[in-house]
Design an enzyme around this catalytic site. Structure first.
Site, short mmCIF file in Angstrom:
data_model
loop_
_atom_site.label_atom_id
_atom_site.label_comp_id
_atom_site.label_asym_id
_atom_site.label_seq_id
_atom_site.Cartn_x
_atom_site.Cartn_y
_atom_site.Cartn_z
N ASP A 102 0.95 3.87 -3.14
CA ASP A 102 0.61 5.27 -2.96
C ASP A 102 1.62 6.18 -3.67
O ASP A 102 1.24 7.14 -4.34
CB ASP A 102 0.57 5.59 -1.46
CG ASP A 102 0.31 7.06 -1.18
OD1 ASP A 102 -0.80 7.53 -1.49
OD2 ASP A 102 1.22 7.74 -0.67
N GLU A 158 -4.41 0.70 -3.61
CA GLU A 158 -3.01 1.11 -3.58
C GLU A 158 -2.08 -0.09 -3.49
O GLU A 158 -1.02 -0.11 -4.14
CB GLU A 158 -2.77 2.05 -2.39
CG GLU A 158 -3.41 3.42 -2.56
CD GLU A 158 -3.15 4.34 -1.39
OE1 GLU A 158 -3.09 5.56 -1.59
OE2 GLU A 158 -3.03 3.83 -0.25
N ASP A 166 -7.15 1.38 0.41
CA ASP A 166 -5.84 0.80 0.71
C ASP A 166 -5.56 -0.41 -0.19
O ASP A 166 -4.42 -0.63 -0.62
CB ASP A 166 -5.78 0.37 2.18
CG ASP A 166 -5.82 1.54 3.14
OD1 ASP A 166 -5.62 2.69 2.70
OD2 ASP A 166 -6.07 1.31 4.34
N GLU A 182 0.84 -1.20 0.00
CA GLU A 182 0.00 0.00 0.00
C GLU A 182 0.87 1.26 0.00
O GLU A 182 0.63 2.21 -0.75
CB GLU A 182 -0.90 -0.02 1.23
CG GLU A 182 -1.72 1.23 1.43
CD GLU A 182 -2.25 1.34 2.85
OE1 GLU A 182 -2.54 2.47 3.27
OE2 GLU A 182 -2.35 0.31 3.55
#
Length: 231
Positions: A52, A124, A121, A48
Site C-alpha cells: 500500500d 497490494e 488486498d 499488503e
C-alpha cells in the site's frame, strides 16, 4: 495448494526470484488460520501494508508527471481513485490473481476468489512482495507496463468507489454529514463478518455487509446510492 508460479510470471511479466515472498503474498489469513500450530503459515497482511505504501508513492509520482496542471487537491483525489478497492480489485482480476490465492475452506465456499476487498488486498501484497524481491524500480516498471496505461478520465470516473460517490453527492446537494456505523459483527476473530449502515444527519440511507469493515461500508454506500438515484 501449490501456486503455479510459471503462470503467475506469464500473467505479470515478472520473473520471480524469492518464491517464499510470493507464497506469502498469495496466502490469505483464512488459509493461515486453518493450518495447525506446528505448520505455522504467514499470511499476506504485512506485505499488503508495505505494498500500500509503495503504491501510494509510485501512483503519486505517476500522476505528478502525467497531469502537470492538476492542483494538489485534484492530485490527492485522483490518487485515491487509483488506489481504492474497486481499481485495485480490477487490476488483480485482469492478472487472474484470484486463481492463485490460498484460501481457507470457509472463504473458498463464500466466493472469496472474486471478493473485491480480498482481491484489492492481494494486489497490494503482490506489490509489497515485488518491492522486497526486486526493488522500487522493478515495481515502477511493472506498474508502467500493466497499470498506468489504463489511467485516463473515463477509467477514473468508472473507478470512483461508492463511498466517494456518495460523499460527492451529499456535498453537491448540501444535504449534511454522512456517518458510517458498524451495527453487527459475527464470527471468530480470523473469520469476521461485518454489517454496516450509513446515515445522513441520523437518517439511514443504506445497509451493507462484508468480510471487513471497509467492505461493509462500501456495500452500505452502494445501497444508499441506488436508493438516492431512484428518488
Amino acid at each position: 495448494m501449490v501456486i503455479d508460479f510459471e503462470k503467475v510470471e506469464q500473467m505479470t511479466g515478472v520473473y520471480i526470484q524469492n518464491r517464499n515472498l510470493f507464497v506469502q503474498a498469495f496466502t490469505h489469513t483464512s488459509f493461515a488460520h486453518e493450518r495447525k500450530s506446528s505448520q505455522r503459515v504467514s499470511d499476506n497482511e504485512r506485505l499488503e501494508y508495505l505494498g500500500d505504501a509503495v503504491l501510494e508513492l509510485l501512483v503519486s509520482e505517476f500522476l505528478y508527471y502525467r497531469f502537470p496542471k492538476m492542483s494538489e487537491g485534484e492530485l490527492t483525489r485522483t490518487r485515491a481513485r487509483v488506489v481504492c478497492e474497486p481499481s485495485l480489485a480490477s487490476f488483480a482480476r485482469e492478472l487472474q490473481f484470484g486463481k492463485f490465492v490460498r484460501l481457507g475452506k470457509g472463504e473458498e465456499l463464500t466466493g472469496g476468489r472474486e471478493r473485491p476487498s480480498l482481491l484489492a488486498d492481494l494486489f497490494e501484497a503482490f506489490i509489497g512482495a515485488l518491492y522486497l524481491d526486486q526493488g522500487l524500480e522493478k515495481v515502477r516498471q511493472f506498474l508502467h507496463k500493466l497499470v498506468f496505461p489504463q489511467i485516463n478520465g473515463t477509467w477514473l470516473d468508472q473507478m470512483t468507489d461508492a463511498k466517494s460517490q456518495l460523499q460527492e453527492l451529499a456535498q453537491q446537494e448540501k444535504r449534511g454529514l454522512l456517518e458510517y456505523r458498524i451495527v453487527d459483527v459475527q464470527g471468530p476473530a480470523h473469520d469476521r463478518f461485518f454489517s454496516a449502515e450509513v446515515y445522513l444527519d441520523d437518517r439511514k440511507l443504506g445497509k451493507g455487509s462484508g468480510r471487513s469493515k471497509k467492505e461493509a461500508e462500501q456495500q452500505a454506500a452502494s445501497a444508499a446510492l441506488k436508493a438516492w438515484k431512484s428518488q
